[in-house]
Design a protein around this motif. Structure first.
Motif, PDB file in Angstrom:
ATOM      1  N   ILE A 187       9.223  -4.392  -1.612  1.00  0.00           N
ATOM      2  CA  ILE A 187       9.403  -5.844  -1.489  1.00  0.00           C
ATOM      3  C   ILE A 187       8.146  -6.482  -0.906  1.00  0.00           C
ATOM      4  CG2 ILE A 187      10.703  -7.655  -0.294  1.00  0.00           C
ATOM      5  CD1 ILE A 187      13.154  -5.807  -0.472  1.00  0.00           C
ATOM      6  N   LYS A 188       7.600  -5.845   0.125  1.00  0.00           N
ATOM      7  CA  LYS A 188       6.362  -6.352   0.734  1.00  0.00           C
ATOM      8  C   LYS A 188       5.225  -6.350  -0.286  1.00  0.00           C
ATOM      9  CE  LYS A 188       2.950  -5.148   4.256  1.00  0.00           C
ATOM     10  NZ  LYS A 188       2.549  -4.133   5.270  1.00  0.00           N
ATOM     11  N   THR A 189       5.166  -5.309  -1.097  1.00  0.00           N
ATOM     12  CA  THR A 189       4.115  -5.215  -2.107  1.00  0.00           C
ATOM     13  C   THR A 189       4.250  -6.312  -3.157  1.00  0.00           C
ATOM     14  OG1 THR A 189       4.008  -2.812  -1.786  1.00  0.00           O
ATOM     15  CG2 THR A 189       3.041  -3.697  -3.818  1.00  0.00           C
ATOM     16  N   MET A 190       5.487  -6.557  -3.595  1.00  0.00           N
ATOM     17  CA  MET A 190       5.704  -7.579  -4.622  1.00  0.00           C
ATOM     18  C   MET A 190       5.316  -8.964  -4.131  1.00  0.00           C
ATOM     19  SD  MET A 190       6.561  -5.829  -7.157  1.00  0.00           S
ATOM     20  CE  MET A 190       6.966  -7.157  -8.284  1.00  0.00           C
ATOM     21  N   ALA A 191       5.403  -9.171  -2.826  1.00  0.00           N
ATOM     22  CA  ALA A 191       4.983 -10.469  -2.268  1.00  0.00           C
ATOM     23  C   ALA A 191       3.472 -10.614  -2.250  1.00  0.00           C
ATOM     24  CB  ALA A 191       5.547 -10.627  -0.858  1.00  0.00           C
ATOM     25  N   SER A 192       2.775  -9.500  -2.506  1.00  0.00           N
ATOM     26  CA  SER A 192       1.303  -9.538  -2.520  1.00  0.00           C
ATOM     27  C   SER A 192       0.771  -9.171  -3.901  1.00  0.00           C
ATOM     28  CB  SER A 192       0.754  -8.568  -1.458  1.00  0.00           C
ATOM     29  OG  SER A 192       1.275  -8.839  -0.185  1.00  0.00           O
ATOM     30  N   ILE A 193       1.498  -9.552  -4.937  1.00  0.00           N
ATOM     31  CA  ILE A 193       1.168  -9.123  -6.295  1.00  0.00           C
ATOM     32  C   ILE A 193      -0.177  -9.667  -6.780  1.00  0.00           C
ATOM     33  CG2 ILE A 193       2.256 -11.060  -7.470  1.00  0.00           C
ATOM     34  CD1 ILE A 193       2.511  -7.351  -8.450  1.00  0.00           C
ATOM     35  N   ASP A 194      -0.671 -10.707  -6.102  1.00  0.00           N
ATOM     36  CA  ASP A 194      -1.936 -11.285  -6.523  1.00  0.00           C
ATOM     37  C   ASP A 194      -3.151 -10.558  -5.938  1.00  0.00           C
ATOM     38  OD1 ASP A 194      -1.286 -12.031  -3.953  1.00  0.00           O
ATOM     39  OD2 ASP A 194      -2.207 -14.017  -4.082  1.00  0.00           O
ATOM     40  N   GLN A 195      -2.900  -9.506  -5.173  1.00  0.00           N
ATOM     41  CA  GLN A 195      -3.990  -8.762  -4.551  1.00  0.00           C
ATOM     42  C   GLN A 195      -4.633  -7.800  -5.562  1.00  0.00           C
ATOM     43  OE1 GLN A 195      -5.093  -9.239  -1.317  1.00  0.00           O
ATOM     44  NE2 GLN A 195      -3.688 -10.995  -1.439  1.00  0.00           N
ATOM     45  N   PRO A 196      -5.843  -7.336  -5.283  1.00  0.00           N
ATOM     46  CA  PRO A 196      -6.508  -6.381  -6.181  1.00  0.00           C
ATOM     47  C   PRO A 196      -5.711  -5.086  -6.335  1.00  0.00           C
ATOM     48  CG  PRO A 196      -8.064  -7.286  -4.596  1.00  0.00           C
ATOM     49  CD  PRO A 196      -6.704  -7.736  -4.160  1.00  0.00           C
ATOM     50  N   MET A 203      -0.570  -0.178  -0.868  1.00  0.00           N
ATOM     51  CA  MET A 203       0.720  -0.677  -0.376  1.00  0.00           C
ATOM     52  C   MET A 203       1.877   0.095  -0.999  1.00  0.00           C
ATOM     53  SD  MET A 203      -0.024  -4.788  -0.286  1.00  0.00           S
ATOM     54  CE  MET A 203       1.529  -5.193   0.520  1.00  0.00           C
ATOM     55  N   ILE A 204       1.799   0.403  -2.292  1.00  0.00           N
ATOM     56  CA  ILE A 204       2.849   1.208  -2.941  1.00  0.00           C
ATOM     57  C   ILE A 204       2.870   2.617  -2.346  1.00  0.00           C
ATOM     58  CG2 ILE A 204       3.494   2.348  -5.097  1.00  0.00           C
ATOM     59  CD1 ILE A 204       4.387  -0.476  -5.027  1.00  0.00           C
ATOM     60  N   GLY A 205       1.666   3.168  -2.117  1.00  0.00           N
ATOM     61  CA  GLY A 205       1.597   4.489  -1.482  1.00  0.00           C
ATOM     62  C   GLY A 205       2.240   4.491  -0.110  1.00  0.00           C
ATOM     63  N   GLY A 206       1.980   3.433   0.672  1.00  0.00           N
ATOM     64  CA  GLY A 206       2.606   3.328   1.991  1.00  0.00           C
ATOM     65  C   GLY A 206       4.105   3.211   1.897  1.00  0.00           C
ATOM     66  N   ALA A 207       4.611   2.470   0.871  1.00  0.00           N
ATOM     67  CA  ALA A 207       6.065   2.336   0.696  1.00  0.00           C
ATOM     68  C   ALA A 207       6.704   3.687   0.369  1.00  0.00           C
ATOM     69  CB  ALA A 207       6.363   1.330  -0.413  1.00  0.00           C
ATOM     70  N   LEU A 208       6.009   4.476  -0.460  1.00  0.00           N
ATOM     71  CA  LEU A 208       6.558   5.786  -0.839  1.00  0.00           C
ATOM     72  C   LEU A 208       6.593   6.771   0.331  1.00  0.00           C
ATOM     73  CD1 LEU A 208       4.986   6.236  -4.385  1.00  0.00           C
ATOM     74  CD2 LEU A 208       7.362   5.710  -3.807  1.00  0.00           C
ATOM     75  N   VAL A 209       5.809   6.489   1.378  1.00  0.00           N
ATOM     76  CA  VAL A 209       5.876   7.323   2.576  1.00  0.00           C
ATOM     77  C   VAL A 209       7.299   7.307   3.154  1.00  0.00           C
ATOM     78  CG1 VAL A 209       5.055   7.556   4.966  1.00  0.00           C
ATOM     79  CG2 VAL A 209       3.431   7.110   3.137  1.00  0.00           C
ATOM     80  N   GLY A 210       8.007   6.175   3.008  1.00  0.00           N
ATOM     81  CA  GLY A 210       9.384   6.095   3.495  1.00  0.00           C
ATOM     82  C   GLY A 210      10.286   7.102   2.802  1.00  0.00           C
ATOM     83  N   THR A 211      10.209   7.156   1.465  1.00  0.00           N
ATOM     84  CA  THR A 211      10.999   8.146   0.720  1.00  0.00           C
ATOM     85  C   THR A 211      10.612   9.564   1.121  1.00  0.00           C
ATOM     86  OG1 THR A 211      11.127   6.634  -1.160  1.00  0.00           O
ATOM     87  CG2 THR A 211      11.631   8.934  -1.582  1.00  0.00           C
ATOM     88  N   PHE A 212       9.302   9.788   1.234  1.00  0.00           N
ATOM     89  CA  PHE A 212       8.804  11.108   1.634  1.00  0.00           C
ATOM     90  C   PHE A 212       9.347  11.521   2.997  1.00  0.00           C
ATOM     91  CE2 PHE A 212       5.466  12.965   4.376  1.00  0.00           C
ATOM     92  CZ  PHE A 212       5.449  14.252   3.871  1.00  0.00           C
TER      93      PHE A 212
END
Length: 294
Positions: A187-196, A203-212
């Motif tokens: 969700i946090k990543t989608m709010a920053s979709i305009d970023q490079p 950010m996606i990698g950081g989100a996947l740390v939660g699942t890991f």
């Protein structure tokens, strides 16, 4: 000592393989505090909701117990069998009046004091005293006695398993809690979709740390600790069966040495003294009994 070694092997292999494969630890380090706070906090809160206060306290003690392991090894079983022989032999020779002082105050009893491993386990020593005391008041029907002992052992076993079940339930829920933390990261990543792309990838990698983390904590930390606690409880349950075997055999009019020998045969094979070793120990017990005041 073996549990910390196991954790070191887990961490070394998981993160070592990640690094060798070219993974970047800085992404994990950056996301770790936030994801760990979300997962740990949610898991702890759910644990409090799902269990009453006594189970929560017992779970903490259970984790310590899992690290420590069972206290019942060969020397402790030898003490237990020797104590059973001493008590039953005293009962046979001196009757109810001779054994009651030992049962009423085991901490002050010269018989119990010789076997501190049994005396330290107050649940087991109370179990021994309660059922020998029942036999002194003519409650000596072997079938009724066995049924009463089985019910008592089953109740105690269920109470001992309550914290283990709660920890296993926590382990089962951790992967889903990890997904919750990962979804928040998405969700946090989608709010920053305009970023490079580089920023979004991190950010996606950081989100996947939660699942890991959820999966790692479930299957490599909490789950194994719950399994180890289950084994420890099972190991600590066996002395009750040894006591039951000796007392029931005595109630069935078996000679004292035969009753204790039957109990010895129920001792886990890893820790059971041999017949010759136990005969030598019984010779010492008989000498000690003879030296006690009449």
């Amino acid at each position: 000592m073996i549990i910390p070694i196991g954790f070191l092997v887990i961490l070394g292999c998981v993160f070592g393989s990640f690094i060798v494969a070219g993974g970047k630890m800085e992404i994990i380090f950056h996301a770790l505090p936030h994801e760990l706070t979300a997962i740990g906090g949610a898991a702890f809160g759910a644990f409090l909701v799902a269990n009453n206060l006594s189970v929560v306290k017992s779970a903490g003690k259970g984790l310590k117990r899992a690290f420590k392991g069972s206290g019942w090894k060969k020397p402790q079983y030898e003490e237990l069998l020797a104590l059973l022989f001493a008590l039953l032999d005293t009962f046979r020779k001196k009757g109810a009046t001779g054994i009651e002082p030992h049962l009423d105050a085991p901490a002050e009893s010269p018989l119990f004091q010789k076997y501190p491993a049994v005396l330290k386990d107050h649940h087991l020593s109370d179990f021994i005293c309660d059922y020998l005391r029942m036999m002194t008041v003519s409650f000596d029907d072997p079938h009724q006695l066995a049924e009463a002992m089985d019910n008592d052992i089953e109740r105690h076993h269920a109470e001992e398993h309550a914290p283990q079940h709660s920890l296993q339930s926590l382990a089962d829920g951790l992967p889903a809690i990890g997904i919750v933390a990962a979804v928040l990261g998405v969700i946090k990543t989608m709010a920053s979709i305009d970023q490079p792309t580089e920023v979004l990838g991190a950010m996606i990698g950081g989100a996947l740390v939660g699942t890991f983390l959820g999966v790692l904590l479930s299957y490599c930390v909490v789950g194994p600790l719950a399994a180890k606690l289950h084994q420890v409880i099972a190991d600590d349950h066996q002395p009750y069966m040894v006591v039951k075997t000796a007392i029931i055999a005595y109630a069935q009019n078996a000679p004292v040495q035969v009753a204790v020998e039957l109990a010895r045969r129920l001792t886990p094979s890893t820790f059971a003294p041999s017949f010759q070793q136990f005969e030598a120990r019984l010779a010492e017990v008989k000498s000690e009994l003879a030296a006690l005041p009449a």
